[in-house]
Design a protein around this motif. Structure first.
Motif, PDB file in Angstrom:
ATOM      1  N   LYS A 127      -4.029  -8.274   1.000  1.00 15.70           N
ATOM      2  CA  LYS A 127      -2.927  -9.166   1.399  1.00 15.70           C
ATOM      3  C   LYS A 127      -1.653  -8.383   1.740  1.00 15.70           C
ATOM      4  O   LYS A 127      -0.757  -8.930   2.373  1.00 15.70           O
ATOM      5  CB  LYS A 127      -2.624 -10.145   0.268  1.00 15.70           C
ATOM      6  CG  LYS A 127      -3.776 -11.099   0.031  1.00 15.70           C
ATOM      7  CD  LYS A 127      -3.386 -12.091  -1.025  1.00 15.70           C
ATOM      8  CE  LYS A 127      -4.585 -12.898  -1.461  1.00 15.70           C
ATOM      9  NZ  LYS A 127      -4.388 -13.517  -2.755  1.00 15.70           N
ATOM     10  N   LEU A 128      -1.575  -7.141   1.275  1.00 14.78           N
ATOM     11  CA  LEU A 128      -0.364  -6.351   1.525  1.00 14.78           C
ATOM     12  C   LEU A 128      -0.583  -5.290   2.605  1.00 14.78           C
ATOM     13  O   LEU A 128       0.202  -4.350   2.725  1.00 14.78           O
ATOM     14  CB  LEU A 128       0.127  -5.723   0.214  1.00 14.78           C
ATOM     15  CG  LEU A 128       0.624  -6.776  -0.793  1.00 14.78           C
ATOM     16  CD1 LEU A 128       0.823  -6.178  -2.180  1.00 14.78           C
ATOM     17  CD2 LEU A 128       1.916  -7.425  -0.306  1.00 14.78           C
ATOM     18  N   GLN A 129      -1.634  -5.493   3.403  1.00 15.28           N
ATOM     19  CA  GLN A 129      -1.923  -4.546   4.487  1.00 15.28           C
ATOM     20  C   GLN A 129      -0.714  -4.369   5.406  1.00 15.28           C
ATOM     21  O   GLN A 129      -0.465  -3.293   5.942  1.00 15.28           O
ATOM     22  CB  GLN A 129      -3.148  -5.054   5.287  1.00 15.28           C
ATOM     23  CG  GLN A 129      -3.606  -4.133   6.406  1.00 15.28           C
ATOM     24  CD  GLN A 129      -4.039  -2.750   5.901  1.00 15.28           C
ATOM     25  OE1 GLN A 129      -4.732  -2.632   4.889  1.00 15.28           O
ATOM     26  NE2 GLN A 129      -3.614  -1.709   6.610  1.00 15.28           N
ATOM     27  N   TYR A 130       0.090  -5.436   5.550  1.00 17.81           N
ATOM     28  CA  TYR A 130       1.256  -5.321   6.446  1.00 17.81           C
ATOM     29  C   TYR A 130       2.255  -4.263   5.945  1.00 17.81           C
ATOM     30  O   TYR A 130       2.913  -3.610   6.755  1.00 17.81           O
ATOM     31  CB  TYR A 130       1.943  -6.687   6.632  1.00 17.81           C
ATOM     32  CG  TYR A 130       2.517  -7.304   5.381  1.00 17.81           C
ATOM     33  CD1 TYR A 130       3.796  -6.976   4.937  1.00 17.81           C
ATOM     34  CD2 TYR A 130       1.793  -8.228   4.634  1.00 17.81           C
ATOM     35  CE1 TYR A 130       4.334  -7.538   3.781  1.00 17.81           C
ATOM     36  CE2 TYR A 130       2.312  -8.800   3.484  1.00 17.81           C
ATOM     37  CZ  TYR A 130       3.579  -8.453   3.055  1.00 17.81           C
ATOM     38  OH  TYR A 130       4.101  -9.009   1.920  1.00 17.81           O
ATOM     39  N   VAL A 131       2.347  -4.083   4.627  1.00 17.44           N
ATOM     40  CA  VAL A 131       3.235  -3.031   4.094  1.00 17.44           C
ATOM     41  C   VAL A 131       2.668  -1.662   4.467  1.00 17.44           C
ATOM     42  O   VAL A 131       3.389  -0.753   4.903  1.00 17.44           O
ATOM     43  CB  VAL A 131       3.402  -3.135   2.560  1.00 17.44           C
ATOM     44  CG1 VAL A 131       4.328  -2.032   2.048  1.00 17.44           C
ATOM     45  CG2 VAL A 131       3.936  -4.495   2.157  1.00 17.44           C
ATOM     46  N   TYR A 132       1.341  -1.525   4.299  1.00 18.13           N
ATOM     47  CA  TYR A 132       0.718  -0.233   4.636  1.00 18.13           C
ATOM     48  C   TYR A 132       0.902   0.071   6.120  1.00 18.13           C
ATOM     49  O   TYR A 132       1.188   1.213   6.501  1.00 18.13           O
ATOM     50  CB  TYR A 132      -0.780  -0.235   4.289  1.00 18.13           C
ATOM     51  CG  TYR A 132      -1.066  -0.599   2.847  1.00 18.13           C
ATOM     52  CD1 TYR A 132      -0.174  -0.250   1.828  1.00 18.13           C
ATOM     53  CD2 TYR A 132      -2.222  -1.282   2.487  1.00 18.13           C
ATOM     54  CE1 TYR A 132      -0.429  -0.582   0.511  1.00 18.13           C
ATOM     55  CE2 TYR A 132      -2.493  -1.605   1.174  1.00 18.13           C
ATOM     56  CZ  TYR A 132      -1.583  -1.264   0.186  1.00 18.13           C
ATOM     57  OH  TYR A 132      -1.852  -1.592  -1.115  1.00 18.13           O
ATOM     58  N   ASP A 133       0.740  -0.954   6.958  1.00 18.35           N
ATOM     59  CA  ASP A 133       0.899  -0.733   8.407  1.00 18.35           C
ATOM     60  C   ASP A 133       2.342  -0.332   8.722  1.00 18.35           C
ATOM     61  O   ASP A 133       2.581   0.537   9.560  1.00 18.35           O
ATOM     62  CB  ASP A 133       0.528  -2.006   9.188  1.00 18.35           C
ATOM     63  CG  ASP A 133      -0.963  -2.317   9.087  1.00 18.35           C
ATOM     64  OD1 ASP A 133      -1.733  -1.402   8.729  1.00 18.35           O
ATOM     65  OD2 ASP A 133      -1.363  -3.471   9.346  1.00 18.35           O
TER      66      ASP A 133
END
Ligand SMILES: O=C(O)CCc1c2[nH]c(c1CC(=O)O)Cc1[nH]c(c(CC(=O)O)c1CCC(=O)O)Cc1[nH]c(c(CC(=O)O)c1CCC(=O)O)Cc1[nH]c(c(CC(=O)O)c1CCC(=O)O)C2
Length: 360
Positions: A127-133
């Motif tokens: 769910k926090l992939q956007y932070v990693y991206d």
């Protein structure tokens, strides 16, 4: 997730990482908590177009505002634009950011039975992939100008928001759990800790070069509650993030713990594996050094409100601060974040003064 580190541009300014590891530096590294934010007109322009969490969830926008302060000031670090409250969101709680009011949870946890509402901490990373991206994109766009800091909230601080549902002067609802429901409190703290460890390891895989854990509400605990409900979880986060990063074959990265208002815990925190201990402006640097010992780097601690003074006064406050901390094992920062009504030119004076008064 693939290891992305080797794909990134070479670091041209490693002062922050050197200071964190206790290596010598040509001048003291400096950055400011909340260095991307509402005090910058260019940030307010972007913020006017998007809801706060849409900004966090859109990697191009998060990257754009992360770089804004670096384009203005010769800072020695970038910190990814995000918020500590993305973790409770990923655990299934709704969080709204209300202008002028701050974060609001429409349905905070009202009792131990509400723990069933939370998602499995194993699922937070997806769910926090956007932070990693956002981290990976920002590492590329930074082009090695300065290292990129990743961050999270510490378990007690996140628990406090999940129960209070917003900022609070006393944290009495959250503290009520500690006294009345200690077993459920530990269950909640464990869930947040499990999620946080996975989240931080993901940030390292994505390209974060230093991690800061914000225990923003340490002051509400006092020594005894801190010992039981904060310290063991801060220890687990550092130990397990470092062990998992090593097991993945990734380079060890420095970690900072910032216990705001937690001067009573500095001695114990100095015994954990965090390389850097952040201190707020209420602690004298000489006392902080005595408490954490010689083998940690200290970060801080100018009173943020000192930036309301004129640049000449800022210069003399910074000179005094640098003299007290010394130029080794030290990262200059404010004792808390920038406020929205601060003049960007005064942050420029702060940064310049640190570099001037610490140049060898
Ligand atoms: O510079 C960057 O790239 C990242 C900036 C950043 C933002 N949130 C945090 C950071 C990291 C950093 O401090 O450098 C981390 C953070 N969010 C909150 C806390 C706890 C707290 O303040 O008590 C922390 C840890 C650091 C700290 O102790 O300051 C929780 C929080 N998030 C927001 C608010 C409201 C506000 O107006 O600031 C709060 C506090 C609630 C309370 O208890 O009173 C929203 C928020 N988060 C960031 C911004 C950008 C900015 O500072 O302008 C905002 C404002 C949102 C808006 O535009 O309305 C970024």
């Amino acid at each position: 997730m693939a290891e992305k580190k080797s794909e990134f541009p070479a670091l041209k300014n490693d002062r922050l990482l050197r200071a964190a590891r206790g290596e010598s530096v040509d001048k003291v590294p400096v950055w400011a908590m909340r260095q991307a934010g509402r005090y910058l007109p260019e940030f307010r322009e972007v913020r006017a177009q998007y809801d706060f969490f849409t900004m966090c969830r859109t990697p191009e926008v998060a990257c754009q505002v992360t770089l804004q302060p670096l384009d203005r000031f010769p800072l020695d670090a970038a910190i990814i634009f995000s918020d500590i409250l993305v973790v409770p969101q990923a655990l299934g709680m709704e969080v709204q950011m209300k202008p002028g009011e701050g974060p609001v949870f429409p349905s905070p946890l009202s009792g131990p039975e509400d723990l069933d509402r939370l998602c499995n901490p194993k699922d937070v990373c997806a769910k926090l992939q956007y932070v990693y991206d956002a981290i990976t994109l920002t590492r590329h766009k930074l082009d090695g100008r300065a290292p990129l800091i990743g961050f999270c909230g510490a378990p007690w601080t996140i628990m406090a928001y999940m129960i209070e549902g917003k900022g609070s002067k006393t944290m009495s609802n959250a503290k009520c759990w500690l006294y009345r429901h200690p077993e459920a409190s530990h269950r909640l703290l464990k869930t947040i800790t499990d999620a946080t460890i996975a989240y931080l390891v993901g940030q390292v895989k994505a390209g974060a070069q230093l991690l800061q854990v914000f225990e923003s509400h340490a002051e509400h605990l006092g020594p005894n509650l801190f010992q039981e409900f904060a310290l063991p979880y801060l220890k687990r986060i550092c130990d397990e993030v470092k062990d998992q990063v090593a097991a993945l074959g990734l380079q060890d990265i420095p970690m900072t713990v910032f216990p705001k208002g937690g001067h009573f815990a500095l001695r114990e925190l100095g015994r954990l594996r965090y390389e850097v201990v952040g201190i707020d402006w209420t602690v004298d640097p000489i006392l902080a050094r005595q408490l954490v010992g010689p083998n940690k780097t200290l970060q801080g601690n100018l009173d943020p409100c000192a930036l309301y003074a004129d640049p000449i006064q800022i210069d003399s406050s910074v000179k005094e601060m640098v003299e007290k901390f010394g130029c080794e094992r030290y990262i200059a920062n404010l004792g808390h974040g920038m406020y929205p009504d601060m003049d960007p030119r005064h942050l420029a004076a702060f940064v310049e003064a640190v570099h001037t008064h610490s140049t060898k």
